[in-house]
Scaffold this motif. Structure first.
Motif, PDB file in Angstrom:
ATOM      1  N   LEU A 179      -4.341  25.865  12.966  1.00 34.50           N
ATOM      2  CA  LEU A 179      -4.732  26.351  11.638  1.00 34.50           C
ATOM      3  C   LEU A 179      -5.265  27.778  11.678  1.00 34.50           C
ATOM      4  CD1 LEU A 179      -6.371  23.280   9.823  1.00 34.50           C
ATOM      5  CD2 LEU A 179      -4.090  24.267   9.502  1.00 34.50           C
ATOM      6  N   SER A 233       1.988  27.383  16.039  1.00 35.86           N
ATOM      7  CA  SER A 233       1.994  27.537  14.587  1.00 35.86           C
ATOM      8  C   SER A 233       3.054  28.565  14.206  1.00 35.86           C
ATOM      9  CB  SER A 233       0.615  27.991  14.105  1.00 35.86           C
ATOM     10  OG  SER A 233       0.344  29.304  14.574  1.00 35.86           O
ATOM     11  N   GLU A 274      10.926  27.260  12.663  1.00 34.94           N
ATOM     12  CA  GLU A 274      10.792  26.364  11.514  1.00 34.94           C
ATOM     13  C   GLU A 274      12.089  25.600  11.265  1.00 34.94           C
ATOM     14  OE1 GLU A 274       8.548  27.338   7.969  1.00 34.94           O
ATOM     15  OE2 GLU A 274       8.086  29.309   8.832  1.00 34.94           O
ATOM     16  N   THR A 304       4.098  23.333  10.737  1.00 28.93           N
ATOM     17  CA  THR A 304       3.672  24.129   9.586  1.00 28.93           C
ATOM     18  C   THR A 304       2.248  23.761   9.213  1.00 28.93           C
ATOM     19  OG1 THR A 304       4.463  22.507   7.989  1.00 28.93           O
ATOM     20  CG2 THR A 304       6.041  24.189   8.730  1.00 28.93           C
ATOM     21  N   GLU A 305       1.582  24.632   8.485  1.00 28.57           N
ATOM     22  CA  GLU A 305       0.203  24.371   8.081  1.00 28.57           C
ATOM     23  C   GLU A 305       0.104  23.087   7.259  1.00 28.57           C
ATOM     24  OE1 GLU A 305      -3.367  26.535   5.501  1.00 28.57           O
ATOM     25  OE2 GLU A 305      -1.772  27.745   6.397  1.00 28.57           O
ATOM     26  N   GLU A 306       1.072  22.856   6.388  1.00 27.98           N
ATOM     27  CA  GLU A 306       1.058  21.646   5.556  1.00 27.98           C
ATOM     28  C   GLU A 306       1.132  20.386   6.411  1.00 27.98           C
ATOM     29  OE1 GLU A 306       3.652  19.656   1.870  1.00 27.98           O
ATOM     30  OE2 GLU A 306       4.359  21.464   2.912  1.00 27.98           O
ATOM     31  N   PHE A 307       2.006  20.406   7.430  1.00 27.80           N
ATOM     32  CA  PHE A 307       2.145  19.240   8.301  1.00 27.80           C
ATOM     33  C   PHE A 307       0.894  19.062   9.161  1.00 27.80           C
ATOM     34  CE2 PHE A 307       4.815  17.135  11.873  1.00 27.80           C
ATOM     35  CZ  PHE A 307       4.393  15.879  11.453  1.00 27.80           C
ATOM     36  N   GLU A 334      -2.186  19.731   8.316  1.00 23.65           N
ATOM     37  CA  GLU A 334      -3.195  19.095   7.468  1.00 23.65           C
ATOM     38  C   GLU A 334      -2.920  17.599   7.336  1.00 23.65           C
ATOM     39  OE1 GLU A 334      -5.850  20.393   6.502  1.00 23.65           O
ATOM     40  OE2 GLU A 334      -5.625  22.550   6.131  1.00 23.65           O
ATOM     41  N   GLN A 335      -1.650  17.235   7.180  1.00 26.25           N
ATOM     42  CA  GLN A 335      -1.284  15.823   7.088  1.00 26.25           C
ATOM     43  C   GLN A 335      -1.625  15.088   8.387  1.00 26.25           C
ATOM     44  OE1 GLN A 335       2.868  15.131   6.223  1.00 26.25           O
ATOM     45  NE2 GLN A 335       2.725  12.946   6.683  1.00 26.25           N
ATOM     46  N   TRP A 363       5.486   9.856  12.087  1.00 28.81           N
ATOM     47  CA  TRP A 363       5.840  10.602  10.879  1.00 28.81           C
ATOM     48  C   TRP A 363       7.376  10.601  10.793  1.00 28.81           C
ATOM     49  CZ3 TRP A 363       2.238  11.942  14.483  1.00 28.81           C
ATOM     50  CH2 TRP A 363       0.902  11.977  14.051  1.00 28.81           C
ATOM     51  N   LYS A 401       9.426  13.516   9.649  1.00 20.70           N
ATOM     52  CA  LYS A 401       9.420  14.655  10.564  1.00 20.70           C
ATOM     53  C   LYS A 401      10.045  14.307  11.920  1.00 20.70           C
ATOM     54  CE  LYS A 401       7.114  17.514   7.853  1.00 20.70           C
ATOM     55  NZ  LYS A 401       7.700  18.774   7.343  1.00 20.70           N
TER      56      LYS A 401
END
Length: 483
Positions: free
Chosen positions: A389, A409, A419, A435-438, A440-441, A463, A466
Motif C-alpha cells: 500500500l 505493487s 497488471e 492492485t491497491e483494490e485487491f 484492501e480486499q 480468491w 483472481k
C-alpha cells in the motif's frame, strides 16, 4: 557455552602475542593493528579496566575452530543514575572486523573501505544486585550472530531485527529477539585494514519485534529509549523484564506505532521463510517443465543470474532507494560447525545452474497457490499494509529450497509481473502484482492473521475471481515434505 571457548582474564593490549599456529600465516606483528585499534577504543571508555575478563575461542576460527570471534571482552559499566542509566555489563566482540590484516580470516582490501565486515558487536546487560562477575551467556549469543554473518555474508545495520525465537539466556524470559543499533558510547575506529563501527544488540519481546517488522526498528528503539525499564537512553537489556513497552504505556501502540505504519509503511523488504508456490494453471502431469517446488520432486537450481537478481531484491529492492532488511534468524538452525565456505545465503548449494539462465524464459501464469508456515503467514498483513500500500515490494525467500515469492505493487519499477499478467515466474522465482483494490480486499480476508494468538492450521484463503489461493500450513509440511 559450546565447549570450545574458555573464560579468562584479558591479557590487555600490551601482552598480545601471536597464538600458536599463527606462524603458518607468516610473521605477524606483536600488536596486530586491528586488535590494537579496538582495544584502544575500549581503554578510552574503561581506562581503569586494562585487563577485562574475556571469553576466548580455544581453537581460533582461522585454525579450524567453529567460533568466528577470537575474543569477547566484558566490562563493568557504572552507568549514570542522573540520566536514568543503570549499572550494567558491557560486552565487546573481536573478530567480525579484520584484526590481523594477513588474509587469515578476512580478505585484506585496504584502509579506505570497511575492515572485514566493517563492524563489531556490543551488548549491554543489566547488572543484578550482588553480581560480582559478568554472565558469559551473552558471549555465546554473539558467537551465534557472528556464525550467521560469516556463513551468509549478510552484514548487520542499525535498525535491523533478529528473530531468535528463544530466550536469549535460555531461561523463561520474555526477551526472545533482538534489534540492533549504534553503541551509544563506542566511536567508530579507523585501522590500517579499514573502518570499524560498533553495533549494539538490544533484547526485545515478541510484541516489540513484531512492531519493528511492521514499522521499523529505529522507531521502536527510540520508544524504548524513553522507557527506563525497557532499556533507557543506552538501551540496556534486562532479562527479567516482564512487560513490553506497550504494556507499560498502551498509548504507544496506537499513537506511535500504528500511526507510523499508516504514514511511513514498513522498512522490512524481505525475509527468509518456509514457503512454496504451485502453478495451478499447469496440468499436474506436466512435471518436466514445472518450476514450482513440489512435494516429492527435485527442484531445479537457480542460475547465477537468478540468484543475483533475488539477492538484489532483498538487498536493495526492485525500486530505487529501498532499505534492505535482515531476514529472520531461527536459533534452532544455528550450526556449531564451521561453514565450508563464506557465501551469500541466497546462493544455491551449487553455483552451477542446471538450467542456463538464457534458456529459462519468463512465464505468465493463470493461477497460483502459495503456501506458508504460520510465522511466514502472519507477515502477510505486514507485506500488504506496510509495503504494497506504500508502493513497495516484499520478498519471501525459501530456506528449504531454491524458490522465492515477491509481491509487488503497481508502482514498483523493474518487476516482470504486470497488471495484464499479474503472476509471472522466472525459473523458481515467482512475482505477484497486486492492485491497491485487491490488497484492501485481501487485508479484510486475512484479518485473523493479525492476531497474536495461535491460529488453528491449516487455513486456506481463496480468491477464485483472481485465481489465487493461499494456504497457511504447519511447519511439519515444510520440514518433512515426504511424510
Amino acid at each position: 557455552m559450546t565447549g570450545i571457548t574458555r573464560f579468562v582474564r584479558g591479557r590487555g593490549m600490551d601482552e598480545v602475542r601471536p597464538t600458536s599456529g599463527a606462524q603458518a600465516h607468516g610473521l605477524v606483528p606483536l600488536f596486530p593493528p586491528g586488535l590494537q585499534a579496538i582495544y584502544g577504543e575500549c581503554r578510552r571508555l574503561y581506562p581503569e579496566q586494562a585487563n577485562p575478563l574475556q571469553v576466548t575461542a580455544i581453537v581460533k576460527y582461522w585454525l579450524g575452530g567453529p567460533d568466528p570471534l577470537d575474543y569477547i571482552s566484558m566490562y563493568r559499566n557504572m552507568g549514570c543514575p542522573a540520566q536514568d542509566i543503570q549499572e550494567h555489563w558491557h560486552y565487546v566482540s573481536f573478530g567480525l572486523s579484520d584484526l590481523y590484516g594477513d588474509n587469515r580470516v578476512h580478505e585484506f582490501t585496504g584502509a579506505d573501505g570497511p575492515s572485514g565486515f566493517g563492524f563489531e558487536l556490543t551488548f549491554r546487560l543489566k547488572r543484578e544486585t550482588g553480581e560480582t562477575a559478568p554472565p558469559t551467556w551473552p558471549a555465546e549469543l554473539m558467537q551465534g550472530l557472528a556464525r550467521y554473518v560469516f556463513q551468509s555474508e549478510n552484514t548487520f545495520c542499525s535498525g535491523d531485527h533478529v528473530s531468535w525465537h528463544n530466550p536469549l539466556d535460555n531461561s523463561e524470559s520474555r526477551i526472545q529477539h533482538m534489534l540492533l543499533t549504534e553503541d551509544p558510547q563506542m566511536q567508530p575506529v579507523h585501522t590500517p585494514f579499514g573502518a570499524v563501527s560498533f553495533l549494539q544488540i538490544v533484547g526485545v519481546c515478541t510484541e516489540e519485534l513484531q512492531a519493528a517488522q511492521q514499522w521499523n526498528g529505529q522507531g521502536i528503539l527510540e520508544l524504548m529509549r524513553g522507557v527506563k525499564v525497557a532499556g533507557g537512553p543506552w538501551l540496556i537489556t534486562d532479562m527479567r523484564r516482564g512487560e513490553t513497552i506497550f504494556d507499560i504505556d498502551p498509548h504507544l501502540q496506537q499513537e506511535r506505532v500504528d500511526q507510523g505504519i499508516e504514514t511511513e509503511g514498513s522498512n522490512l523488504s524481505g525475509v527468509s521463510a518456509k514457503c512454496v508456490w504451485d502453478d495451478l494453471s499447469r496440468p499436474p502431469e506436466d512435471e518436466e517443465d514445472s518450476r514450482s517446488i513440489c512435494i516429492g520432486s527435485q527442484p531445479r537450481r537457480l542460475s547465477d543470474k537468478d540468484t543475483e537478481q533475488i539477492r538484489e531484491t532483498l538487498r536493495k529492492g526492485l525500486e530505487f532507494n529501498s532499505k534492505a532488511a535482515l531476514p529472520p534468524i531461527n536459533t534452532q538452525r544455528q550450526s556449531h560447525e564451521r561453514p565450508q565456505s563464506r557465501k551469500d545465503s541466497l546462493e544455491s548449494e551449487s553455483s552451477a545452474a542446471i538450467v542456463p539462465h538464457e534458456l529459462v524464459r519468463t512465464r505468465q501464469l493463470e493461477s497460483v497457490h502459495l503456501k506458508f508456515n504460520q510465522e511466514s503467514g502472519t507477515l502477510l498483513p505486514l507485506c500488504l499494509r506496510g509495503r504494497l500500500l506504500h508502493g513497495r515490494h516484499f520478498t519471501y525467500k525459501s530456506i528449504n529450497g531454491d524458490t522465492a515469492i515477491t509481491f509487488v505493487s503497481t508502482g514498483v519499477e523493474g518487476a516482470f509481473a504486470t497488471e495484464e499478467h499479474p503472476y509471472a515466474a522466472h525459473g523458481p522465482w515467482l512475482q505477484i502484482l497486486l492492485t491497491e483494490e485487491f490488497v484492501e480486499q485481501m487485508l479484510g480476508d486475512l484479518q485473523e492473521l493479525n492476531t497474536r494468538e495461535e491460529t488453528k492450521l491449516p487455513k486456506e484463503y481463496s480468491w477464485p475471481e483472481k485465481k489465487l489461493k493461499i494456504s497457511v500450513l504447519p511447519d511439519s509440511v515444510f520440514d518433512n515434505p515426504l511424510q
